[in-house]
Every structure is written in C-alpha cells, then in structure tokens.
Design an enzyme around this catalytic site. Structure first.
Site: not given
Ligand code: UD1
Ligand code: CA
Length: 458
Positions: A10, A17, A24, A75, A141, A156, A379, A389
């Site tokens: 993902l 952030r 990212k 997505q 989480g 969460e 030397n 140049y």
């Molecule tokens: C998520 C988990 C949390 C876990 C943490 C670990 C969920 C709801 N929460 O939170 O339980 O402890 O990771 O690091 O799963 N992403 C997408 N599409 C989206 C949202 C996110 O592709 O719509 C991808 C982001 O690019 C990222 C990953 O999913 O690589 C995690 O997303 P992020 O928003 O960082 O989740 P956390 O708040 O860290």
């Molecule tokens: Ca994350």
C-alpha cells in the site's frame, strides 16, 4: 515454502504528516526510496505477483520507479488502508490455495525473515497479523486481546478509549491470509469509525465473525517494524538502517572508529584491515583494497581504491580509480574521470578532474589539474594550474615522465610538456615545452637601489 504468494504493497496515502512536496514513499533511506526498499524485500520472497497500490502523486511515483517488477494499481481517492487493499482484489489470483501478504510502503525496513515467519504462521483458514510492542505506541493501532490472550480487536488511536491507549502492543500493518478469504473480507469492509475510512484492521474482525482463526505473531524487534509517518521517524529509521549495515560490516572485518558516525548509501566491498574514521559518507559502488585508511569527514562516491591507499581528512572523491599506495588530502577534491596510478600523492587544496596521473607523481599543494595526462615521477609544484577551458572548449595538457613543474605555473592548454623538462616557477606556458630543457616565461627580476618606502607625514 511452495504455496504461491501474492504481495500487495500500500503506497497511495497522502503522507500529510511528512509536511513535504515529495510523496512519502519516494523519501529515501540509504539513498533508496521507501517503496523501492519494500519492493526489494518483497522480491526476495519469490512471490508470483507484487501489486503496488498508488494514488497520491501516482504519476511521479510510477515514473520514478518504473523499473520495479510490480503491477501498479490505482486508488483514486484515499479512503483508508482497507480501501487501498481492495483495489488489488481484481489482480489477486486465488488459485492453488495462494496466500496474499499485505505490506505498507511506509514500513520499509521489515526483514524478509520476519515476513517468512508471518507467512509460515498464516492459518489455513484464517489470518495472521504481525504485532510488536512499542515503548511509545502513540498514533498506532492498539491490539486488544481477551483473557486467554487471543485476538479481540485492533483499535486506532482516534477510536480508542483512554485505557486502551495504555496498551503497548500495536499492529504493524502487516497481515497475511489465503487469497480467497482476503478477497472476500476486503469486499465486506465498512467505514463505521471516527475517520469514516475503510480500515484494513477490520479484516481480523470479519475473520472472527466467520469463526476463522486469527493468529497474532509478535515481533521482538520493534525497530524494524517502525512505520514512517514524519521526518523524525524517517531520521530514526535511517539511523537504524545504518546501524544494522555497520554491524554487518564490522562483523565482516571492517574497522569503523564510530559506527554511529558512518553512512553507507550503496554497496561497499573491502579488503583486510580497512580503517574508517568518523563522519565518512560512502555512496554508490565503492571498493576498498587491503589496509585502506579513510580519514574523518570524507565523502567518497563510486570509487575503486587499491591496497594501502590513504585518504586523509576532509576529502571528496567521485567516480575515480586510485592505484595501490596513493595518498590523497587532507582537503583534496578528486573529480569524476580521474585515474591515479600507483604511489601518487595528491596533497592539500588540490582539485583534480578527468586526468590520468602516472606512478610516483606528486601534486602536493594548491593545484588545479583538469583534462591532463601526467607521466611517472612528475613533480607538480604548488599552485600549478592547467588552464583547460578557453570559455568554449576544454583542452588537454600532457606532461611527460619525470618533468618538474615549478610552483605557480599556468599551463595554457592544449599544451605538451616533454619528458624530463623543467619549468621555472611563475611561468605562463602557452607553447609546447621541449624535453630535458629548462623553460621559463617571466620578467627578469630587477632591483631599484636607494628606493625608500613612503613614510607618514608628521
Ligand atoms: C496504520 C494502521 C495502524 C497501524 C499502523 C502501523 C490502519 C487503519 N491503521 O496506521 O493500525 O498501527 O499503520 O504503521 O490500517 N494508504 C493507502 N491508501 C489510503 C491510506 C493509506 O495506500 O487510503 C497506505 C499509505 O501510503 C501507507 C499505509 O497505507 O503506506 C499506511 O497508511 P497510514 O495512513 O500511514 O496508516 P497509519 O495511520 O500509520
Ligand atoms: Ca503509517
């Protein structure tokens, strides 16, 4: 491990952030992007397919990483981690009881060994979740277990009760299940939570409702599972990565005076008893022969250094090859295309570019040598400059074996200095210099007798 494996990564999130204009997953650790790192780990597991879900800045992400052996899936809007994984469903082949492993691109340092343990721990009819205990679980989480220690729920931070926030066991984001179940559960996620998002963390709840097994695998080393949400975590993971790399190198025989002040952003090959002083940065492909010494505060990119080479403090070397027993620095710059044969001495405040320097030649102080071919045992005096140049084109300077170039000589290229020639200090050489003769080009020294310095009027 013969079960076919699909891996879904993902990488579509906004990464708010990070407070960055760069997506990212394109930020780097050890000069390799977060996404490329996790893909490389995924490749090492030999899956039948790797799917990367991208969304935010997807054109840039795909263009930058178009060389990766992955299937890109989009997505369109960022509706949560569960929704992101759902986008991969049409590409997940459920034949032959395949498994599907889900990874987060923002957790790039997870080891292949840990992922193998998750795959091994996946129940035939259920789901495995990777958890770990964090001393500071803020933002993550939390994993709730029942009285028997079995999985109950992941909450969460934003949905958690105050007492749940004290739980230190967290979900790493990594989970694995048989593809047929995974596809089914992903299609049944809801968004009934504080953020109104489709959470991946609802999968194990759906599994429980269907009386399927949920296996929690708790990783002892929480460092490798740390997600990267902001630049502080990016820096922490860079240091963790560098520490792991330095530990491995030291066990392989490298002497690092301070492994906390050493950065390798690439690949290092090294011989016996190589010593690296603090604050050295090595980038790209680096090869160091036996007994090489690298002084403090030096940067080396894509170089090959022979045996017994000594690089003194504060040097920058790029795309160059140095033969055995060469000495460089302190404060020297060796630019791309330089070849130093054996026992060459490059001293302080010397810049050398795209030049070949023969065995035993010394360029010890304050010189610029560019586009030159210099013979053996030459030397080159202090302050010598190749004027390579003319404002439009670059020209070559050729210096024969055993020539002696006096201090503060300007060699206006193209120009050739013959073998054994001597050039007197302070000469501006615009024509070829014959072998074995003294050549000079400067005004005669004159003396004005009885001259008096002006003095202040009373
Ligand atoms: C998520 C988990 C949390 C876990 C943490 C670990 C969920 C709801 N929460 O939170 O339980 O402890 O990771 O690091 O799963 N992403 C997408 N599409 C989206 C949202 C996110 O592709 O719509 C991808 C982001 O690019 C990222 C990953 O999913 O690589 C995690 O997303 P992020 O928003 O960082 O989740 P956390 O708040 O860290
Ligand atoms: Ca994350």
């Amino acid at each position: 491990m013969n079960t076919p494996l699909n891996i879904v990564i993902l990488a579509a999130g906004l990464g708010k952030r990070m407070k960055s204009a760069i997506p990212k997953v394109l930020h780097t650790i050890g000069n390799v992007s977060l996404l490329e790192r996790i893909v490389n780990t995924a490749v090492s597991l030999n899956p039948q397919r790797i799917i990367v879900v991208c969304g935010h800045e997807r054109e840039l992400v795909q263009a930058t990483l178009s060389h990766l052996p992955v299937q890109w899936v989009i997505q369109e809007s960022q509706l949560g981690t569960g929704h992101a994984a759902l986008q991969a469903v049409p590409y997940l082949e459920a034949e032959n009881n395949s498994l599907s492993l889900i990874l987060f691109a923002d957790g790039p340092l997870i080891s292949a060994e840990t992922l193998r343990a998750v795959i091994r721990g996946t129940p035939e009819n259920g789901i495995a979740l990777l958890t770990t205990e964090m001393s500071d679980p803020t933002g993550l989480g939390r994993v709730l277990r029942d009285e028997q220690g079995l999985f109950f729920e992941i909450v969460e931070e934003k949905d958690a009760m105050p007492e749940q926030l004290a739980i230190r066991e967290i979900f790493t984001g990594i989970l694995c299940a048989p593809t047929k179940h995974m596809n089914h559960w992903l299609q049944h996620l809801s968004n009934d939570n504080v953020q109104g998002e489709y959470y991946l963390t609802e999968l194990p709840l759906l599994a429980l409702t269907e009386k399927k097994a949920v296996n929690l695998i708790c990783l002892a080393n929480s460092r490798e599972a740390q997600g990267i949400n902001d630049k502080k975590q990016l820096a922490q993971q860079e240091r963790y990565f560098q520490w792991c790399q330095a530990s491995r190198l030291m066990l392989d025989g490298l002497i690092l005076r301070d492994p906390h002040r050493f950065d390798l952003r690439g690949e290092l090959h090294f011989g016996m008893d190589v010593v690296i002083e603090p604050n050295v940065i090595l980038e790209g492909q680096i090869s160091l022969g036996d007994r090489v010494k690298i002084g403090a505060n030096t940067v080396i990119r894509n170089c090959v250094l022979g045996n017994d080479v000594v690089i003194k403090e504060n040097c920058v070397l790029e795309d160059s090859v140095l033969g055995n027993h060469c000495t460089v620095g302190p404060f020297a710059r060796v630019r791309p295309g330089t070849v130093l044969e054996e026992q060459v001495g490059i001293g302080n405040f010397v810049e050398i570019k795209k030049s070949t320097v023969g065995v035993g030649t010394k360029i010890n102080h304050l010189s610029y040598v560019g586009d030159a071919t210099i013979g053996i045992d030459v030397n080159v005096g202090a302050g010598t400059i190749t004027c390579n140049y003319d404002g439009v084109n670059k020209h070559q300077t050729i210096i024969g074996d055993r020539a002696f170039i006096g201090s503060d000589t300007q060699l206006v290229a193209p120009v050739t200095v013959g073998e054994g020639a001597t050039i007197a200090a302070g000469s501006t050489i615009t024509k070829d210099v014959p072998a074995h003769q003294l050549t000079l080009c400067r005004k005669q020294q004159i003396v004005i007798e009885n001259w008096e310095r002006p003095s202040k009027e009373e």
